[in-house]
Design a protein around this motif. Structure first.
Motif, PDB file in Angstrom:
ATOM      1  N   SER A   1      16.703  20.403   3.035  1.00 27.39           N
ATOM      2  CA  SER A   1      15.565  19.838   2.313  1.00 27.39           C
ATOM      3  C   SER A   1      14.237  20.203   2.961  1.00 27.39           C
ATOM      4  O   SER A   1      13.236  20.442   2.273  1.00 27.39           O
ATOM      5  CB  SER A   1      15.698  18.312   2.238  1.00 27.39           C
ATOM      6  N   ASN A   2      14.221  20.254   4.285  1.00 25.22           N
ATOM      7  CA  ASN A   2      12.970  20.589   4.966  1.00 25.22           C
ATOM      8  C   ASN A   2      12.564  22.037   4.695  1.00 25.22           C
ATOM      9  O   ASN A   2      11.371  22.339   4.570  1.00 25.22           O
ATOM     10  CB  ASN A   2      13.112  20.373   6.481  1.00 25.22           C
ATOM     11  N   LEU A   3      13.546  22.925   4.581  1.00 30.42           N
ATOM     12  CA  LEU A   3      13.238  24.321   4.291  1.00 30.42           C
ATOM     13  C   LEU A   3      12.614  24.458   2.901  1.00 30.42           C
ATOM     14  O   LEU A   3      11.688  25.243   2.698  1.00 30.42           O
ATOM     15  CB  LEU A   3      14.502  25.177   4.391  1.00 30.42           C
ATOM     16  N   LEU A   4      13.096  23.665   1.943  1.00 31.92           N
ATOM     17  CA  LEU A   4      12.500  23.666   0.613  1.00 31.92           C
ATOM     18  C   LEU A   4      11.060  23.153   0.680  1.00 31.92           C
ATOM     19  O   LEU A   4      10.163  23.713   0.046  1.00 31.92           O
ATOM     20  CB  LEU A   4      13.326  22.806  -0.344  1.00 31.92           C
ATOM     21  N   LYS A   5      10.848  22.113   1.452  1.00 37.89           N
ATOM     22  CA  LYS A   5       9.490  21.576   1.619  1.00 37.89           C
ATOM     23  C   LYS A   5       8.556  22.633   2.202  1.00 37.89           C
ATOM     24  O   LYS A   5       7.447  22.858   1.693  1.00 37.89           O
ATOM     25  CB  LYS A   5       9.527  20.352   2.539  1.00 37.89           C
TER      26      LYS A   5
ATOM     27  N   LEU B   1      21.320  14.639  -9.065  1.00 38.02           N
ATOM     28  CA  LEU B   1      20.958  14.226  -7.703  1.00 38.02           C
ATOM     29  C   LEU B   1      20.103  15.287  -7.027  1.00 38.02           C
ATOM     30  O   LEU B   1      19.112  14.980  -6.344  1.00 38.02           O
ATOM     31  CB  LEU B   1      22.229  13.965  -6.885  1.00 38.02           C
ATOM     32  N   ASN B   2      20.449  16.556  -7.255  1.00 33.76           N
ATOM     33  CA  ASN B   2      19.674  17.645  -6.671  1.00 33.76           C
ATOM     34  C   ASN B   2      18.269  17.706  -7.282  1.00 33.76           C
ATOM     35  O   ASN B   2      17.277  17.946  -6.580  1.00 33.76           O
ATOM     36  CB  ASN B   2      20.396  18.975  -6.898  1.00 33.76           C
ATOM     37  N   ILE B   3      18.179  17.460  -8.580  1.00 31.52           N
ATOM     38  CA  ILE B   3      16.875  17.472  -9.242  1.00 31.52           C
ATOM     39  C   ILE B   3      15.990  16.338  -8.723  1.00 31.52           C
ATOM     40  O   ILE B   3      14.793  16.536  -8.475  1.00 31.52           O
ATOM     41  CB  ILE B   3      17.046  17.385 -10.775  1.00 31.52           C
ATOM     42  N   VAL B   4      16.574  15.155  -8.547  1.00 30.48           N
ATOM     43  CA  VAL B   4      15.807  14.023  -7.987  1.00 30.48           C
ATOM     44  C   VAL B   4      15.248  14.390  -6.616  1.00 30.48           C
ATOM     45  O   VAL B   4      14.067  14.181  -6.323  1.00 30.48           O
ATOM     46  CB  VAL B   4      16.686  12.758  -7.895  1.00 30.48           C
ATOM     47  N   ARG B   5      16.093  14.970  -5.758  1.00 30.06           N
ATOM     48  CA  ARG B   5      15.629  15.388  -4.428  1.00 30.06           C
ATOM     49  C   ARG B   5      14.497  16.394  -4.524  1.00 30.06           C
ATOM     50  O   ARG B   5      13.454  16.257  -3.875  1.00 30.06           O
ATOM     51  CB  ARG B   5      16.792  16.003  -3.636  1.00 30.06           C
TER      52      ARG B   5
ATOM     53  N   LEU C   1      12.408  17.036  -6.930  1.00 26.51           N
ATOM     54  CA  LEU C   1      11.163  16.507  -7.479  1.00 26.51           C
ATOM     55  C   LEU C   1      10.429  15.628  -6.480  1.00 26.51           C
ATOM     56  O   LEU C   1       9.193  15.632  -6.423  1.00 26.51           O
ATOM     57  CB  LEU C   1      11.453  15.738  -8.778  1.00 26.51           C
ATOM     58  N   PHE C   2      11.165  14.881  -5.677  1.00 26.55           N
ATOM     59  CA  PHE C   2      10.528  14.103  -4.606  1.00 26.55           C
ATOM     60  C   PHE C   2       9.853  15.022  -3.594  1.00 26.55           C
ATOM     61  O   PHE C   2       8.733  14.767  -3.145  1.00 26.55           O
ATOM     62  CB  PHE C   2      11.564  13.208  -3.900  1.00 26.55           C
TER      63      PHE C   2
ATOM     64  N   GLU D   1       6.723  16.512  -5.114  1.00 27.50           N
ATOM     65  CA  GLU D   1       5.630  15.531  -5.155  1.00 27.50           C
ATOM     66  C   GLU D   1       4.976  15.393  -3.792  1.00 27.50           C
ATOM     67  O   GLU D   1       3.764  15.237  -3.673  1.00 27.50           O
ATOM     68  CB  GLU D   1       6.160  14.185  -5.645  1.00 27.50           C
ATOM     69  N   TYR D   2       5.763  15.496  -2.743  1.00 26.94           N
ATOM     70  CA  TYR D   2       5.240  15.381  -1.381  1.00 26.94           C
ATOM     71  C   TYR D   2       4.519  16.657  -0.933  1.00 26.94           C
ATOM     72  O   TYR D   2       3.425  16.603  -0.362  1.00 26.94           O
ATOM     73  CB  TYR D   2       6.390  15.082  -0.417  1.00 26.94           C
ATOM     74  N   ALA D   3       5.146  17.802  -1.206  1.00 28.25           N
ATOM     75  CA  ALA D   3       4.667  19.062  -0.628  1.00 28.25           C
ATOM     76  C   ALA D   3       3.625  19.765  -1.485  1.00 28.25           C
ATOM     77  O   ALA D   3       2.830  20.562  -0.973  1.00 28.25           O
ATOM     78  CB  ALA D   3       5.856  20.005  -0.396  1.00 28.25           C
ATOM     79  N   GLY D   4       3.615  19.502  -2.791  1.00 29.32           N
ATOM     80  CA  GLY D   4       2.776  20.290  -3.673  1.00 29.32           C
ATOM     81  C   GLY D   4       3.428  21.642  -3.951  1.00 29.32           C
ATOM     82  O   GLY D   4       4.579  21.889  -3.587  1.00 29.32           O
ATOM     83  N   GLY D   5       2.696  22.530  -4.615  1.00 29.78           N
ATOM     84  CA  GLY D   5       3.231  23.846  -4.928  1.00 29.78           C
ATOM     85  C   GLY D   5       3.783  23.913  -6.343  1.00 29.78           C
ATOM     86  O   GLY D   5       3.608  22.986  -7.152  1.00 29.78           O
TER      87      GLY D   5
END
Length: 417
Positions: A161-165, A214-218, A220-221, A224-228
């Motif tokens: 998840s952090n790599l996606l962020k 579940l993956n889509i929820v993650r 999208l969160f 929302e946090y990271a932008g882009g």
């Protein structure tokens, strides 16, 4: 090259003066020179006349796979682009589904050079991570500069998840588009079809809706946090549509697509264990299909993709559990969509989406470059193997009754017809 299209009915909802009108279209050296009635042939001109000829701006697909490099036996770039042109597509986005995957600027340059002389323009996606292994980001900025229109580990969800962020934050600096395939592998497990009544009856391991949602929820969160900018390819469930609709209402910069076969078929087609219907995401339920069609019509889902994925016969003519996922879909796109939607809506869905990838929009107006698709929307026929242009023949649409036949394209100062 000079071309004259005779008595072509123009389908262009953005152009009120010409929409649904029959006109001649004169093209000189790749540019639309004149549009009118009973235009005269000027000098050496190729005249194109077809039964019930219709014309629109060139069609676009946001998710195509070929094979080259590495899997040329499935499909080469040259034949893949010819197939796309014969199917009406003047622009395609190429998935990073090759061996090796394109994870450097030189790989992107190779793909663009290999397609440079084709009527259909290839817009490559680059791998998001090195070797699509999900461990370290690839050279995103360099690949964008080389011509990549987005970043995607093809059908591989990013576990970290952090790599996606970090990818979203980094790509945001140069307006890069980050793909995230919607599947939680831990929830999906060894599933190969939709989890439900059909999978239970057939004794096949199922992939629950939860794995996608579940993956889509993650994602999208994180967005929302990271932008882009994020694109979620090939959603397949009713709740996925709702989740993305809510995200768009919040103002998140997210887009999504749906695979054509997820609009046409349900998991009930699996009763004969035909591996042509083994797909990822899997075929879902009739309720899901209706929600996906509704999502397209109200704008929640941004575009339809054929999710064209050639596979050679050895990968499909095996037991269902062992078969590879995927179907070709370019040749049947128009004929299937034209049965689900009215003609005008079909053309809208076939032409929209370029702006998400920063691809120039074609226009059917005098003075503009000719990027056109030629077709007959009324022709009806049963699709069989003789209609397949692709090298691989793995089509889940074999035996389907199609409405509409494509004549070809005029694009990049070429005629494929």
């Amino acid at each position: 090259m000079n071309i004259l299209l005779k008595s072509a009915k123009i389908i262009d909802p953005t152009n009120g003066d010409l929409h649904m009108k029959k006109r001649d279209i004169y093209i000189k050296n790749g540019t639309i020179e004149d549009i009118g009635s009973n235009l005269e042939v000027q000098g050496k001109t190729k005249v194109i006349e077809h039964k019930n000829l219709h014309v629109s701006v060139g069609w676009f697909d946001s998710g195509i796979s070929f094979g080259e490099p590495g899997y040329e036996e499935r499909e080469t770039i040259a034949n893949g682009l010819y197939t796309a042109a014969k199917s009406g597509f003047t622009d395609i986005v190429l998935n990073p589904n090759s061996n090796p995957v394109p994870d450097s600027s030189s790989d992107i340059i190779f793909l663009r050079n290999a397609a440079a002389q084709s009527a259909t323009t290839l817009h490559p996606l680059a791998s998001l991570t090195i070797k699509s292994e999900g461990e370290s980001l690839a050279e995103l900025y360099d690949m964008k500069t080389a011509g990549a229109v987005g970043f995607y580990d093809y059908k591989l969800p990013l576990k970290n998840s952090n790599l996606l962020k970090v990818a979203l934050q980094y790509a945001h600096n140069f307006d890069g588009l980050v793909f995230s395939f919607p599947m939680d592998k831990q929830i999906a497990g060894k599933g190969i079809v939709n989890e439900g009544e059909i999978s239970t009856k057939l004794g096949l391991k199922g992939i629950p809706h939860l794995a996608e949602e579940l993956n889509i929820v993650r994602d999208l969160f994180i967005l929302e946090y990271a932008g882009g900018k994020m694109h979620i390819p090939t959603i397949s469930t009713e709740n996925s549509v709702k989740l993305i609709a809510e995200a768009k209402k919040k103002g998140l910069d997210v887009s999504c697509s749906v695979a054509l076969h997820n609009l046409c078929f349900t998991d009930e087609t699996l009763v004969e264990f035909d591996t042509h219907y083994k797909l990822i995401p899997p075929l879902r339920t009739n309720k899901d299909n209706k929600a996906l069609i509704k999502g397209l019509k109200n704008g929640t889902i941004d575009f339809v993709t054929t999710d064209h994925r050639p596979m050679d016969i050895e990968q499909k003519r095996v037991e269902f559990d062992n078969a590879e996922d995927g179907t070709i879909g370019l040749e049947t796109a128009f004929g299937m969509m034209n049965q689900i939607f009215d003609l005008e809506t079909t053309i809208v869905f076939l032409t929209k989406g370029r702006e998400r990838f920063e691809i120039p929009l074609p226009s059917l107006r005098v003075g503009e470059k000719a990027t056109l698709t030629l077709f007959d929307p009324t022709a009806e026929y049963t699709f069989n193997e003789e209609h397949i242009i692709s090298t691989s023949k793995n089509s889940c649409f074999l035996g389907a009754k199609l409405k509409g036949r494509v004549y070809g394209v005029i694009s990049n100062n070429q005629i494929i017809s």
